[in-house]
Write a protein that holds these residues in place. Structure first.
Motif, PDB file in Angstrom:
ATOM      1  N   LYS A 216      -2.258  -9.599  -0.995  1.00  0.00           N
ATOM      2  CA  LYS A 216      -3.325  -9.063  -1.267  1.00  0.00           C
ATOM      3  C   LYS A 216      -3.506  -7.519  -1.087  1.00  0.00           C
ATOM      4  O   LYS A 216      -2.119  -7.131  -0.796  1.00  0.00           O
ATOM      5  CB  LYS A 216      -4.139  -9.615  -0.069  1.00  0.00           C
ATOM      6  CG  LYS A 216      -4.323 -11.207   0.087  1.00  0.00           C
ATOM      7  CD  LYS A 216      -5.314 -11.570   1.101  1.00  0.00           C
ATOM      8  CE  LYS A 216      -5.575 -13.048   1.202  1.00  0.00           C
ATOM      9  NZ  LYS A 216      -6.415 -13.818   2.217  1.00  0.00           N
ATOM     10  N   LEU A 217      -4.510  -6.848  -1.125  1.00  0.00           N
ATOM     11  CA  LEU A 217      -4.429  -5.209  -0.889  1.00  0.00           C
ATOM     12  C   LEU A 217      -3.969  -4.830   0.239  1.00  0.00           C
ATOM     13  O   LEU A 217      -3.131  -3.866   0.420  1.00  0.00           O
ATOM     14  CB  LEU A 217      -5.998  -4.937  -1.306  1.00  0.00           C
ATOM     15  CG  LEU A 217      -6.459  -4.929  -2.536  1.00  0.00           C
ATOM     16  CD1 LEU A 217      -7.883  -4.347  -2.648  1.00  0.00           C
ATOM     17  CD2 LEU A 217      -5.611  -3.908  -3.612  1.00  0.00           C
TER      18      LEU A 217
ATOM     19  N   ILE B  98      -0.007  -4.617   0.144  1.00  0.00           N
ATOM     20  CA  ILE B  98       0.527  -3.638  -0.490  1.00  0.00           C
ATOM     21  C   ILE B  98       0.162  -2.362   0.224  1.00  0.00           C
ATOM     22  O   ILE B  98       1.090  -1.577   0.581  1.00  0.00           O
ATOM     23  CB  ILE B  98      -0.288  -3.601  -1.892  1.00  0.00           C
ATOM     24  CG1 ILE B  98       0.025  -4.723  -2.900  1.00  0.00           C
ATOM     25  CG2 ILE B  98       0.319  -2.223  -2.567  1.00  0.00           C
ATOM     26  CD1 ILE B  98      -0.688  -5.000  -3.843  1.00  0.00           C
ATOM     27  N   ALA B  99      -0.940  -2.302   0.820  1.00  0.00           N
ATOM     28  CA  ALA B  99      -1.409  -1.017   1.806  1.00  0.00           C
ATOM     29  C   ALA B  99      -0.188  -0.797   2.765  1.00  0.00           C
ATOM     30  O   ALA B  99       0.338   0.346   3.135  1.00  0.00           O
ATOM     31  CB  ALA B  99      -2.659  -0.999   2.060  1.00  0.00           C
ATOM     32  N   LYS B 100      -0.033  -1.743   3.482  1.00  0.00           N
ATOM     33  CA  LYS B 100       1.029  -2.110   4.663  1.00  0.00           C
ATOM     34  C   LYS B 100       2.324  -1.594   4.248  1.00  0.00           C
ATOM     35  O   LYS B 100       3.167  -0.750   4.886  1.00  0.00           O
ATOM     36  CB  LYS B 100       0.947  -3.373   5.410  1.00  0.00           C
ATOM     37  CG  LYS B 100       1.848  -3.384   6.573  1.00  0.00           C
ATOM     38  CD  LYS B 100       1.742  -4.823   7.344  1.00  0.00           C
ATOM     39  CE  LYS B 100       2.899  -4.853   8.402  1.00  0.00           C
ATOM     40  NZ  LYS B 100       2.597  -6.171   9.020  1.00  0.00           N
ATOM     41  N   LEU B 101       2.898  -1.846   2.964  1.00  0.00           N
ATOM     42  CA  LEU B 101       4.123  -1.691   2.543  1.00  0.00           C
ATOM     43  C   LEU B 101       4.242  -0.441   2.084  1.00  0.00           C
ATOM     44  O   LEU B 101       5.439   0.390   2.141  1.00  0.00           O
ATOM     45  CB  LEU B 101       4.553  -2.551   1.335  1.00  0.00           C
ATOM     46  CG  LEU B 101       4.886  -4.174   1.801  1.00  0.00           C
ATOM     47  CD1 LEU B 101       4.738  -4.887   0.535  1.00  0.00           C
ATOM     48  CD2 LEU B 101       6.010  -4.202   2.809  1.00  0.00           C
TER      49      LEU B 101
ATOM     50  N   ARG C 173       2.178   1.210  -7.391  1.00  0.00           N
ATOM     51  CA  ARG C 173       2.054   0.009  -8.468  1.00  0.00           C
ATOM     52  C   ARG C 173       3.292  -0.393  -8.749  1.00  0.00           C
ATOM     53  O   ARG C 173       3.519  -1.764  -9.076  1.00  0.00           O
ATOM     54  CB  ARG C 173       1.955   1.047  -9.845  1.00  0.00           C
ATOM     55  CG  ARG C 173       0.549   1.838 -10.120  1.00  0.00           C
ATOM     56  CD  ARG C 173       0.327   2.404 -11.351  1.00  0.00           C
ATOM     57  NE  ARG C 173      -0.952   2.772 -11.776  1.00  0.00           N
ATOM     58  CZ  ARG C 173      -1.174   4.186 -11.437  1.00  0.00           C
ATOM     59  NH1 ARG C 173      -0.263   5.001 -11.082  1.00  0.00           N
ATOM     60  NH2 ARG C 173      -2.278   4.500 -11.796  1.00  0.00           N
ATOM     61  N   ARG C 174       4.536   0.045  -8.214  1.00  0.00           N
ATOM     62  CA  ARG C 174       5.849  -0.696  -8.087  1.00  0.00           C
ATOM     63  C   ARG C 174       5.725  -1.877  -7.331  1.00  0.00           C
ATOM     64  O   ARG C 174       6.352  -2.948  -7.384  1.00  0.00           O
ATOM     65  CB  ARG C 174       6.952   0.409  -7.836  1.00  0.00           C
ATOM     66  CG  ARG C 174       8.269  -0.351  -7.743  1.00  0.00           C
ATOM     67  CD  ARG C 174       9.338   0.560  -7.416  1.00  0.00           C
ATOM     68  NE  ARG C 174       9.075   1.099  -5.885  1.00  0.00           N
ATOM     69  CZ  ARG C 174       9.311   0.521  -4.337  1.00  0.00           C
ATOM     70  NH1 ARG C 174       9.578  -0.850  -4.729  1.00  0.00           N
ATOM     71  NH2 ARG C 174       8.796   1.200  -3.652  1.00  0.00           N
TER      72      ARG C 174
ATOM     73  N   GLU D 188       6.101  -5.778  -8.332  1.00  0.00           N
ATOM     74  CA  GLU D 188       7.458  -6.401  -7.701  1.00  0.00           C
ATOM     75  C   GLU D 188       6.830  -7.701  -7.001  1.00  0.00           C
ATOM     76  O   GLU D 188       7.510  -8.865  -6.957  1.00  0.00           O
ATOM     77  CB  GLU D 188       8.103  -5.836  -6.804  1.00  0.00           C
ATOM     78  CG  GLU D 188       8.985  -4.685  -7.630  1.00  0.00           C
ATOM     79  CD  GLU D 188       9.789  -3.703  -6.831  1.00  0.00           C
ATOM     80  OE1 GLU D 188       9.587  -3.809  -5.397  1.00  0.00           O
ATOM     81  OE2 GLU D 188      10.519  -2.767  -6.905  1.00  0.00           O
ATOM     82  N   ASN D 189       5.750  -7.778  -6.521  1.00  0.00           N
ATOM     83  CA  ASN D 189       4.900  -8.934  -5.846  1.00  0.00           C
ATOM     84  C   ASN D 189       4.119  -9.683  -6.497  1.00  0.00           C
ATOM     85  O   ASN D 189       3.479 -10.476  -6.003  1.00  0.00           O
ATOM     86  CB  ASN D 189       4.510  -8.289  -4.549  1.00  0.00           C
ATOM     87  CG  ASN D 189       5.427  -7.937  -3.396  1.00  0.00           C
ATOM     88  OD1 ASN D 189       6.102  -8.743  -2.820  1.00  0.00           O
ATOM     89  ND2 ASN D 189       5.818  -6.641  -3.591  1.00  0.00           N
ATOM     90  N   ASN D 190       4.148  -9.473  -7.931  1.00  0.00           N
ATOM     91  CA  ASN D 190       3.159  -9.982  -8.777  1.00  0.00           C
ATOM     92  C   ASN D 190       1.846 -10.185  -8.307  1.00  0.00           C
ATOM     93  O   ASN D 190       1.102 -11.260  -8.500  1.00  0.00           O
ATOM     94  CB  ASN D 190       3.608 -11.760  -9.081  1.00  0.00           C
ATOM     95  CG  ASN D 190       4.921 -11.714  -9.678  1.00  0.00           C
ATOM     96  OD1 ASN D 190       5.225 -11.111 -10.657  1.00  0.00           O
ATOM     97  ND2 ASN D 190       5.775 -12.512  -9.020  1.00  0.00           N
ATOM     98  N   TYR D 191       1.167  -8.973  -7.905  1.00  0.00           N
ATOM     99  CA  TYR D 191      -0.239  -8.777  -7.541  1.00  0.00           C
ATOM    100  C   TYR D 191      -1.145  -9.097  -8.684  1.00  0.00           C
ATOM    101  O   TYR D 191      -0.760  -8.539  -9.771  1.00  0.00           O
ATOM    102  CB  TYR D 191      -0.321  -7.275  -6.993  1.00  0.00           C
ATOM    103  CG  TYR D 191      -2.097  -7.324  -6.598  1.00  0.00           C
ATOM    104  CD1 TYR D 191      -2.464  -7.651  -5.693  1.00  0.00           C
ATOM    105  CD2 TYR D 191      -2.566  -6.534  -7.527  1.00  0.00           C
ATOM    106  CE1 TYR D 191      -4.051  -7.653  -5.318  1.00  0.00           C
ATOM    107  CE2 TYR D 191      -3.877  -6.202  -7.157  1.00  0.00           C
ATOM    108  CZ  TYR D 191      -4.684  -6.793  -6.358  1.00  0.00           C
ATOM    109  OH  TYR D 191      -6.073  -6.434  -5.927  1.00  0.00           O
TER     110      TYR D 191
END
Length: 334
Positions: free
Chosen positions: A2-3, A6-9, A37-38, A42-45
């Motif tokens: 989820k968004l 990605i935000a956490k990473l 974006r990477r 990489e996590n198939n978002y």
């Protein structure tokens, strides 16, 4: 993913991730945008399309009404439209009216009620018998739409179609140039706009050559294989006829079957031209000379016009495409 993941990473806010992945203006550095974006890739978002469409008040769907999915021309057209819309991230709802006016009205309302963002529609043959009712219905639509292949000539709306009169002319003129004078025609009922225009093209070529036209040289059929088979006998029995033009390929294939049963050889005894260039004709031992309507080009142009109307609401677009005669095996030079 989820968004928020990605935000956490990426050590940024969810809003920042949303702005970047939706290509919205942002003050985030190019390096951080690339990182976001990477991580997403990489996590198939995959974005939540339902939420995205809800925010934009759209559904991401387009309706396509086809009159006869068993007809290879219309199934090919449907594939072309669906392929093209997928490139623009639209899901296509394909429905079949069975060439019925009542079905057509019901399906039209069903698609509108489903909230489609736009519609493509090939009119049923029956709708030409209910023109006033159908025109009134179309004029009352708030959903953007385009008529494809079969149209009402005087209705101001988005439309794309082939020049059927030119196609009928090209087929007949080719036969005339090869020395044929007594040319039969298997036509559609007069109210079917496309089929009637193909017949008018035949008449144009015959009159241009100053050839007489015997009323017995034309017969009416229904655009189907069985119709061509059943209606062709009256023409095949006339010894003076040297060639036949059919208003579509399906009827021409029916003529070929009837000719075989009557031991009439094509093109040795009689020449034959169809209309549509259906793909399965290529598997036949004798390939049909025909007038080509490019289904892919028709579908691509229809989608282009519809999406343009959906985005700009500008002037209605009328696009007329030109058919092409494809010379194959079923015509001989006299």
């Amino acid at each position: 993913m989820k968004l928020k993941d990605i935000a956490k990473l990426a050590s940024v806010s969810e809003t920042a991730v949303s702005l970047v992945l939706n290509d919205k203006p942002t003050r985030i550095s190019q390096e951080k945008q690339a990182e976001i974006r990477r991580i997403a890739k990489e996590n198939n978002y995959r974005p939540n399309l339902a939420a995205k469409n809800l925010a934009s008040k759209t559904t991401g769907t387009i309706g396509l009404i086809i009159p006869d999915l068993e007809n290879p021309f219309f199934s090919g057209l449907a594939k072309s439209v669906e392929d093209e819309l997928r490139k623009h991230n639209y899901l296509t709802f394909i429905v079949n009216s069975d060439d019925s006016h009542s079905n057509e009205k019901e399906l039209l309302q069903l698609l509108v009620n489903s909230g489609v963002d736009g519609m493509l529609m090939t009119l049923s043959n029956e709708s030409f018998l209910h023109k006033e009712e159908m025109v009134s219905l179309l004029k009352g639509l708030n959903t953007p739409y385009i008529l494809v292949d079969r149209t009402y000539p005087n209705l101001k709306c988005n439309k794309v179609y082939y020049n059927n009169r030119l196609g009928g002319y090209l087929a007949t003129k080719y036969l005339i140039d090869l020395g044929h004078k007594n040319i039969g025609f298997i036509k559609s009922p007069e109210q079917i706009f496309n089929g009637n225009n193909r017949y008018l093209g035949y008449l144009d070529a015959m009159r241009e050559a100053e050839y007489s036209i015997d009323e017995q040289w034309s017969v009416e059929s229904d655009f189907k294989y069985d119709g061509g088979y059943l209606s062709s006998e009256v023409l095949l029995e006339q010894a003076d006829i040297t060639a036949i033009v059919c208003a579509n390929d399906l009827m021409a294939f029916g003529v070929m079957k009837k000719a075989r049963e009557m031991r009439i050889k094509i093109p040795e005894d009689i020449s034959l031209i169809g209309y549509d260039n259906l793909s399965f004709g290529e598997i036949m031992d004798t390939q049909l000379t025909t007038v080509k309507q490019d289904m892919k080009a028709l579908g691509v142009e229809a989608v282009r016009i519809l999406l343009s109307d959906m985005s700009s609401k500008g002037d209605k677009i009328q696009s007329e495409l030109e058919p092409e005669l494809l010379v194959k095996d079923t015509v001989r030079n006299l």
